[in-house]
Scaffold this motif. Structure first.
Motif, PDB file in Angstrom:
ATOM      1  N   GLN A  54      55.740  88.031  40.762  1.00 56.47           N
ATOM      2  CA  GLN A  54      55.054  89.530  40.838  1.00 56.47           C
ATOM      3  C   GLN A  54      56.145  90.321  40.161  1.00 56.47           C
ATOM      4  OE1 GLN A  54      52.371  90.313  42.416  1.00 56.47           O
ATOM      5  NE2 GLN A  54      52.017  88.154  42.773  1.00 56.47           N
ATOM      6  N   ALA A  55      57.560  89.990  40.010  1.00 52.84           N
ATOM      7  CA  ALA A  55      58.490  91.098  39.295  1.00 52.84           C
ATOM      8  C   ALA A  55      58.458  90.807  37.694  1.00 52.84           C
ATOM      9  CB  ALA A  55      59.745  90.736  39.618  1.00 52.84           C
ATOM     10  N   GLY A  56      57.616  89.614  37.330  1.00 53.40           N
ATOM     11  CA  GLY A  56      57.484  89.519  35.837  1.00 53.40           C
ATOM     12  C   GLY A  56      58.645  88.987  35.145  1.00 53.40           C
ATOM     13  N   ILE A  57      59.677  88.302  35.870  1.00 55.46           N
ATOM     14  CA  ILE A  57      61.090  87.922  35.366  1.00 55.46           C
ATOM     15  C   ILE A  57      60.955  86.694  34.592  1.00 55.46           C
ATOM     16  CG2 ILE A  57      63.429  87.304  36.034  1.00 55.46           C
ATOM     17  CD1 ILE A  57      63.175  88.927  38.550  1.00 55.46           C
ATOM     18  N   GLY A  58      61.348  86.985  33.254  1.00 49.94           N
ATOM     19  CA  GLY A  58      61.440  85.567  32.579  1.00 49.94           C
ATOM     20  C   GLY A  58      60.053  85.228  32.228  1.00 49.94           C
ATOM     21  N   PRO A  59      60.057  83.608  32.146  1.00 49.69           N
ATOM     22  CA  PRO A  59      58.618  83.266  31.791  1.00 49.69           C
ATOM     23  C   PRO A  59      57.698  83.297  32.892  1.00 49.69           C
ATOM     24  CG  PRO A  59      60.234  81.414  32.531  1.00 49.69           C
ATOM     25  CD  PRO A  59      60.960  82.764  32.329  1.00 49.69           C
ATOM     26  N   TRP A  60      58.148  83.822  34.058  1.00 48.07           N
ATOM     27  CA  TRP A  60      57.109  84.139  35.078  1.00 48.07           C
ATOM     28  C   TRP A  60      56.521  85.420  34.854  1.00 48.07           C
ATOM     29  CZ3 TRP A  60      61.555  81.657  36.439  1.00 48.07           C
ATOM     30  CH2 TRP A  60      61.383  80.314  37.302  1.00 48.07           C
ATOM     31  N   GLY A  61      56.586  86.239  33.607  1.00 52.39           N
ATOM     32  CA  GLY A  61      55.824  87.275  33.322  1.00 52.39           C
ATOM     33  C   GLY A  61      54.417  86.892  32.916  1.00 52.39           C
ATOM     34  N   LYS A  62      54.313  85.588  32.444  1.00 53.51           N
ATOM     35  CA  LYS A  62      52.886  85.213  32.255  1.00 53.51           C
ATOM     36  C   LYS A  62      52.351  84.879  33.551  1.00 53.51           C
ATOM     37  CE  LYS A  62      53.879  83.986  27.620  1.00 53.51           C
ATOM     38  NZ  LYS A  62      54.032  82.843  26.487  1.00 53.51           N
ATOM     39  N   TYR A  65      52.170  80.845  34.111  1.00 53.39           N
ATOM     40  CA  TYR A  65      53.277  80.283  34.316  1.00 53.39           C
ATOM     41  C   TYR A  65      53.560  80.147  35.836  1.00 53.39           C
ATOM     42  CZ  TYR A  65      58.161  78.373  33.813  1.00 53.39           C
ATOM     43  OH  TYR A  65      59.365  77.895  33.828  1.00 53.39           O
ATOM     44  N   GLY A  66      53.367  81.126  36.377  1.00 58.83           N
ATOM     45  CA  GLY A  66      53.752  81.235  37.877  1.00 58.83           C
ATOM     46  C   GLY A  66      52.924  80.485  38.635  1.00 58.83           C
TER      47      GLY A  66
END
Length: 96
Positions: A54-62, A65-66
């Motif tokens: 939800q925060a879009g930190i690092g690769p979790w921005g995509k 990926y999450g």
């Protein structure tokens, strides 16, 4: 994070009890505490993954990926839980 909703459940599991019950068996075996610690870590990993997504930190921005991370966490945690249950059953049967 959703971990806050589970606080009562973890307190119930980890609080030592004075009442030994009808069997008076004493403290649980060591593998029980290992299972509780592993389940605590696995339970905490899901809201961490959600926060990072939800925060879009690092690769979790995509977004994908999450979602993939969630699927991997889900499958790994269920598999590990199955092995922990199997291993504890074998350990209990070998002590008898």
């Amino acid at each position: 994070m959703s971990f806050g909703n589970d606080q009562e459940e973890w307190l119930i599991v980890t609080i030592p009890r004075d009442d030994k019950g009808p069997q008076k068996t004493g403290d649980p075996p060591g593998f029980v505490w290992a299972i509780i610690c592993i389940l605590f870590i696995l339970d905490l990993s899901f809201p961490i993954n959600q926060y990072l997504q939800q925060a879009g930190i690092g690769p979790w921005g995509k977004y994908i990926y999450g979602e993939v991370a969630f699927c991997v966490l889900f499958l790994v945690s269920k598999q590990l839980l199955a092995w922990l249950n199997f291993g504890s059953t074998v350990a209990l049967n070998s002590e008898a």
